[in-house]
Design a protein around this motif. Structure first.
Motif, PDB file in Angstrom:
ATOM      1  N   LEU A 527       0.861  -1.176   0.000  1.00  0.00           N
ATOM      2  CA  LEU A 527       0.000   0.000   0.000  1.00  0.00           C
ATOM      3  C   LEU A 527       0.900   1.230   0.000  1.00  0.00           C
ATOM      4  O   LEU A 527       2.060   1.144   0.403  1.00  0.00           O
ATOM      5  N   PRO A 528       0.386   2.390  -0.439  1.00  0.00           N
ATOM      6  CA  PRO A 528       1.219   3.599  -0.438  1.00  0.00           C
ATOM      7  C   PRO A 528       1.647   3.968   0.979  1.00  0.00           C
ATOM      8  O   PRO A 528       0.834   3.954   1.905  1.00  0.00           O
ATOM      9  N   ARG A 529       2.921   4.279   1.156  1.00  0.00           N
ATOM     10  CA  ARG A 529       3.464   4.626   2.471  1.00  0.00           C
ATOM     11  C   ARG A 529       4.214   5.950   2.396  1.00  0.00           C
ATOM     12  O   ARG A 529       4.767   6.302   1.359  1.00  0.00           O
ATOM     13  N   PRO A 530       4.268   6.686   3.516  1.00  0.00           N
ATOM     14  CA  PRO A 530       5.069   7.912   3.537  1.00  0.00           C
ATOM     15  C   PRO A 530       6.561   7.598   3.649  1.00  0.00           C
ATOM     16  O   PRO A 530       6.949   6.549   4.169  1.00  0.00           O
ATOM     17  N   ARG A 531       7.378   8.512   3.158  1.00  0.00           N
ATOM     18  CA  ARG A 531       8.829   8.408   3.312  1.00  0.00           C
ATOM     19  C   ARG A 531       9.420   9.809   3.262  1.00  0.00           C
ATOM     20  O   ARG A 531       9.020  10.633   2.420  1.00  0.00           O
ATOM     21  N   VAL A 532      10.338  10.095   4.143  1.00  0.00           N
ATOM     22  CA  VAL A 532      11.053  11.373   4.087  1.00  0.00           C
ATOM     23  C   VAL A 532      11.909  11.385   2.823  1.00  0.00           C
ATOM     24  O   VAL A 532      12.630  10.414   2.544  1.00  0.00           O
ATOM     25  N   VAL A 533      11.803  12.469   2.068  1.00  0.00           N
ATOM     26  CA  VAL A 533      12.540  12.572   0.802  1.00  0.00           C
ATOM     27  C   VAL A 533      14.038  12.426   1.067  1.00  0.00           C
ATOM     28  O   VAL A 533      14.594  13.049   1.976  1.00  0.00           O
ATOM     29  N   GLY A 534      14.684  11.566   0.279  1.00  0.00           N
ATOM     30  CA  GLY A 534      16.115  11.321   0.424  1.00  0.00           C
ATOM     31  C   GLY A 534      16.435  10.074   1.214  1.00  0.00           C
ATOM     32  O   GLY A 534      17.577   9.606   1.205  1.00  0.00           O
ATOM     33  N   GLU A 535      15.449   9.523   1.926  1.00  0.00           N
ATOM     34  CA  GLU A 535      15.665   8.300   2.691  1.00  0.00           C
ATOM     35  C   GLU A 535      15.489   7.083   1.790  1.00  0.00           C
ATOM     36  O   GLU A 535      14.791   7.125   0.779  1.00  0.00           O
TER      37      GLU A 535
END
Length: 548
Positions: A527-535
């Motif tokens: 499922l779509p998950r959040p991620r901090v950009v660059g991680e």
């Protein structure tokens, strides 16, 4: 006189060998094309032809644009503004989908789900391959029977008993975080919270559902988390897989091709089945030996064991029992961990909201009971539902019309012919799409601040606008859908969400590692998950310190 004779199998084989195979293949191809044309003509006659966006790809229609977008809900909403509350979009290889963005139309649709509107062939194959023919896969009477058999495990009384399990998992995580902060020189620690939310969710569903401790919070390696995490680790592969899935929506047999992602799905299915099988064998043995506490017959495992009896009214086969276990492991793990992660991100972005929530929890005093969590912490409730509104774990749903239907609308739309209509005809075989993300965040439905994180909207009488009140899902949201397929674990998920969040916020202060404006993106796991950009992977590192 014989006007025709039936050829023998040997003569047929001779014909095929002498060159007839090509003619036979051509005949079948022509027949297939003829049937497709007839179905298309019937569809065009029986289905109201609506306005909609032009195709941007000859092969994919607009489906590739939606699949690659980080916020497909915004695209669906924009089209609703331009073409009306229901419209058509061109899809893969000439298919057309009807998109419903109208509360009245959506209520009508959900009232008829599992009978008039059913899973698409692609969904059926994906579900069967991954979690089997359980309650998510079943339709009609089979779905009603399976759901009824499981319902007692998700009653208020059952979830009240599980509140202590939710607290245990939250406090285990707190203990580990305390240790990490103590060993830090600066009085804080950078903690990758998404992995921890995964651990909390897995251990909770293991103990609450199956009386099994995966030990994930204690550092025990889990094959389930390893497989789940792998899905979000290669975004290039995920992008390629979107194209693969798009083509499979027309030809589901494509899913049989052993790609890297399909192999991951198979590995996930095997892993969950192995775990489920062990738990099932253990539970049967305990039942035979009369081990366990009284009242466990209404636990998830108790109900599954009970349903195996041949003389049981709601009998389930062994295949169905195993499938329910897979469904509960999958759904209990994936969705709640995503929602908890989004909650910590939004609270880190909005320190004033975080402070206000902490004050409510501290004034309340000791850990609230089940009934107090439901009724006595309004700001916690508001934050939980604002997260569920802004970030539904499953952003959209697709179904297939199994019969002709007429869908009423709350406002008229213009058809391709230029006429206005307040209902649309749907022919059997029509593909229907509903975007929960679009409805939950629609400015037309929720007002001018629909895209903002504003928990206060849940605290005043006029906070939920008139149009939003027309949405008939839980608290006017489509996060848990509606109708006969309303999420069975909804109350379980909300109570776990509230319990874990209350413990963490009462004891810790959360900040984005690189400041409140740190960009966060959405990546494609299962499922779509959040991620901090660059991680990498599904990384969400937050700066965490104890609240003193």
């Amino acid at each position: 006189m014989n006007f025709f004779t039936i050829p023998s199998p040997s003569s047929l084989w001779t014909t095929v060998r002498s060159g007839g195979a090509f003619n036979v293949a051509c005949s079948f191809a022509a027949l297939w094309a003829f049937v497709k044309v007839l179905r298309m003509l019937r569809w065009r006659v029986k289905t109201t032809q609506l306005l909609g966006p032009p195709r941007t790809s000859l092969i994919y229609g607009v489906s590739h644009d939606l699949a690659m977008s980080e916020d497909s809900g915004a695209i669906y909403e924009r089209w609703a503004t331009e073409y009306g509350v229901v419209y058509m979009i061109p899809s893969v290889l000439g298919q057309t989908r009807v998109v419903l963005c109208d509360p009245r139309a959506i209520a009508h649709f959900y009232a008829r789900e599992t009978w008039t509107y059913v899973q698409t062939p692609l969904s059926l194959v994906l579900l069967e391959e991954t979690i089997g023919k359980g309650v998510l896969w079943a339709e009609g009477e089979a779905h009603r029977r399976q759901r009824k058999a499981l319902t007692p495990a998700f009653s208020n009384a059952a979830i009240r008993k599980l509140t202590s399990v939710f607290y245990d998992s939250a406090y285990k995580a707190k203990g580990k975080w305390d240790t990490a902060i103590e060993s830090s020189k600066d009085g804080d620690a950078v903690i990758e919270v998404q992995n921890w939310m995964n651990h909390i969710s897995l251990d909770t569903v293991g103990i609450a559902g199956f009386s099994h401790d995966f030990g994930s919070l204690d550092g025990t390696p889990s094959s389930v988390t390893e497989v789940f995490d792998t899905f979000g680790s290669n975004q290039q592969a995920s992008a390629v897989n979107e194209i693969f899935i798009l083509l499979a929506s027309v030809f589901p047999i494509i899913l049989k091709i052993p790609t890297k992602r399909q192999n991951l799905f198979k590995k996930l299915a095997v892993t969950i089945e192995q775990i489920s099988n062990k738990l099932l064998i253990r539970s049967r043995r305990e039942k035979d030996l009369n081990i366990g506490e009284r009242g466990e017959e209404n636990s998830i495992m108790g109900l599954l064991i009970k349903s195996e009896g041949q003389d049981t009214e709601l009998h389930m086969s062994e295949e169905e029992v195993m499938a329910q276990m897979k469904v509960l492991l999958f759904a209990g793990y994936e969705t709640t961990s995503i929602s908890l992660t989004w909650a910590l991100i939004e609270l880190s972005r909005h320190p004033d909201v975080q402070t206000r929530l902490r004050e409510e929890l501290l004034v309340f005093g000791p850990d609230p009971t089940y009934d107090q969590l439901k009724a006595n912490l309004p700001y916690l409730d508001a934050i939980v539902h604002e997260i569920l509104r802004l970030h539904p774990p499953v952003p959209e749903f697709a179904r297939l019309a199994a019969a002709d239907d007429v869908i009423p609308l709350s406002e008229p739309v213009r058809t391709v012919s230029g006429n206005m209509t307040d209902n649309i005809s749907i022919a059997k075989g029509t593909l229907i799409t509903i975007s929960a993300a679009a409805i939950n965040r629609s400015s037309a439905i929720w007002g001018p601040h629909a895209k903002e994180f504003k928990p206060d909207r849940w605290l005043t009488e006029d906070g939920i606008g008139g149009k939003a009140k027309e949405v008939q899902g839980h608290r006017h949201l489509l996060t848990f859908v509606d109708g006969p397929r309303t999420c069975l674990g909804k109350d379980f998920a909300i109570m776990e969400f509230k319990t874990v969040l209350s413990v963490l916020v009462k004891n810790f202060v959360f900040e984005m590692r690189n400041g409140p404006n740190t960009p966060v993106e959405v990546v494609r796991g299962i499922l779509p998950r959040p991620r901090v950009v660059g991680e990498g992977g599904i990384g969400v590192p937050l700066r965490v310190r104890r609240y003193e």
